[in-house]
Design a protein around this motif. Structure first.
Motif, PDB file in Angstrom:
ATOM      1  N   ARG A   1       0.809  -1.061   0.077  1.00  0.00           N
ATOM      2  CA  ARG A   1      -0.151  -0.114   0.137  1.00  0.00           C
ATOM      3  C   ARG A   1       0.985   1.375   0.092  1.00  0.00           C
ATOM      4  NH1 ARG A   1       0.581  -2.193   4.748  1.00  0.00           N
ATOM      5  NH2 ARG A   1       1.148  -0.710   6.705  1.00  0.00           N
ATOM      6  N   LEU A   2       0.259   2.309  -0.463  1.00  0.00           N
ATOM      7  CA  LEU A   2       1.011   3.787  -0.255  1.00  0.00           C
ATOM      8  C   LEU A   2       0.621   4.069   0.821  1.00  0.00           C
ATOM      9  CD1 LEU A   2       0.878   5.113  -3.799  1.00  0.00           C
ATOM     10  CD2 LEU A   2       2.572   3.628  -2.790  1.00  0.00           C
TER      11      LEU A   2
ATOM     12  N   TYR B   1       9.865   6.903  -9.247  1.00  0.00           N
ATOM     13  CA  TYR B   1       9.552   5.812  -8.234  1.00  0.00           C
ATOM     14  C   TYR B   1      10.852   4.919  -8.236  1.00  0.00           C
ATOM     15  CZ  TYR B   1       8.041   3.825 -12.919  1.00  0.00           C
ATOM     16  OH  TYR B   1       8.011   3.495 -14.055  1.00  0.00           O
TER      17      TYR B   1
ATOM     18  N   ALA C   1       1.909   0.741  -7.287  1.00  0.00           N
ATOM     19  CA  ALA C   1       2.272   2.126  -6.821  1.00  0.00           C
ATOM     20  C   ALA C   1       1.762   3.401  -7.879  1.00  0.00           C
ATOM     21  CB  ALA C   1       3.665   2.184  -6.409  1.00  0.00           C
TER      22      ALA C   1
ATOM     23  N   MET D   1       5.941   3.186  -0.603  1.00  0.00           N
ATOM     24  CA  MET D   1       5.527   1.845  -0.693  1.00  0.00           C
ATOM     25  C   MET D   1       5.707   0.813   0.686  1.00  0.00           C
ATOM     26  SD  MET D   1       6.977   1.043  -4.528  1.00  0.00           S
ATOM     27  CE  MET D   1       7.159   2.395  -5.598  1.00  0.00           C
TER      28      MET D   1
ATOM     29  N   ASP E   1      -2.030   3.300  -7.997  1.00  0.00           N
ATOM     30  CA  ASP E   1      -2.312   4.022  -6.742  1.00  0.00           C
ATOM     31  C   ASP E   1      -2.175   5.493  -6.877  1.00  0.00           C
ATOM     32  OD1 ASP E   1      -3.316   1.610  -5.892  1.00  0.00           O
ATOM     33  OD2 ASP E   1      -1.682   1.310  -4.456  1.00  0.00           O
TER      34      ASP E   1
ATOM     35  N   TYR F   1       5.190  -4.366  -7.445  1.00  0.00           N
ATOM     36  CA  TYR F   1       4.989  -3.000  -6.592  1.00  0.00           C
ATOM     37  C   TYR F   1       4.856  -1.738  -7.307  1.00  0.00           C
ATOM     38  CZ  TYR F   1       5.724  -5.583  -2.167  1.00  0.00           C
ATOM     39  OH  TYR F   1       5.682  -6.599  -1.189  1.00  0.00           O
TER      40      TYR F   1
END
Length: 198
Positions: free
Chosen positions: A5-6, A98, A113, A69, A116, A109
């Motif tokens: 999750r962020l 990122y 990411a 992350m 999201d 991921y």
């Protein structure tokens, strides 16, 4: 894919953060100053939050929102969104950056990411993003394309930068309030913000 999750940067992840920074340093892709200490970490986290608000930015820099992350073991990477950046053909800087911790790669991921982050951009009314990746960075290119990125061109070489593949992600059709910022500048990098490291 492992659950990720962020989250906003937090002092809670100090241990896994420094472990990840050591991994980046070992592969020659440092994300922070090598000499940064754990004692400086709270101020570092605060500076990231200040960047989002546009506080204490160097001249010519624009606000940026950084998200971390996070998985079951803590810090797994970072992703940054420029908040006052207008994609245009003459721009060199990166709208999105990122970096996934080396030991956490090949788990999806980066793709998750970025997806999201696009949701966060929509909330802010941002309708277009221009991520950039290295010509030889096949993994990063796939991440961008899986999230709707369309290749524009090879970016110009300027100010010590060696160009890169420029993509456009157009969110306009799903954005109600269009964000068309007047300020054009460079996202705040803070000694090594990521530029598409997957």
């Amino acid at each position: 894919m492992a659950q990720m999750r962020l989250e906003s940067p937090s002092e809670e992840y100090v241990d896994s953060f420094f472990e990840a920074m050591a991994e980046f340093e070992a592969e020659g892709m440092p994300q922070v100053r090598q000499e940064m200490t754990r004692e400086e970490f709270p101020a570092y986290v605060q500076r990231l939050h200040d960047n989002t608000l546009g506080k204490n930015l160097p001249e010519g820099y624009v606000p940026s929102a950084e998200f971390w992350m996070i998985d079951a073991e803590g810090f797994a990477g970072r992703i940054v969104l420029g908040l006052a950046y207008h994609p245009s053909p003459d721009r060199v800087g990166n709208h999105v950056g990122y970096a996934v911790r080396p030991s956490k790669r090949r788990r999806g991921y980066a793709t998750q990411a970025l997806a999201d982050l696009l949701d966060e951009a929509r909330k802010l009314g941002i309708s277009r993003l221009m991520p950039i990746c290295g010509v030889d960075n096949v993994a990063s290119r796939k991440v961008i394309e899986r999230n709707g990125g369309v290749l524009l061109d090879l970016g110009p070489i300027d100010e010590g930068l060696d160009g890169g593949l420029r993509f456009l992600i157009d969110l306009a059709e799903s954005v109600v309030a269009r964000h068309d910022p007047e300020v054009v500048g460079r996202s705040q990098p803070d000694s090594g913000h990521p530029t598409s490291v997957v």
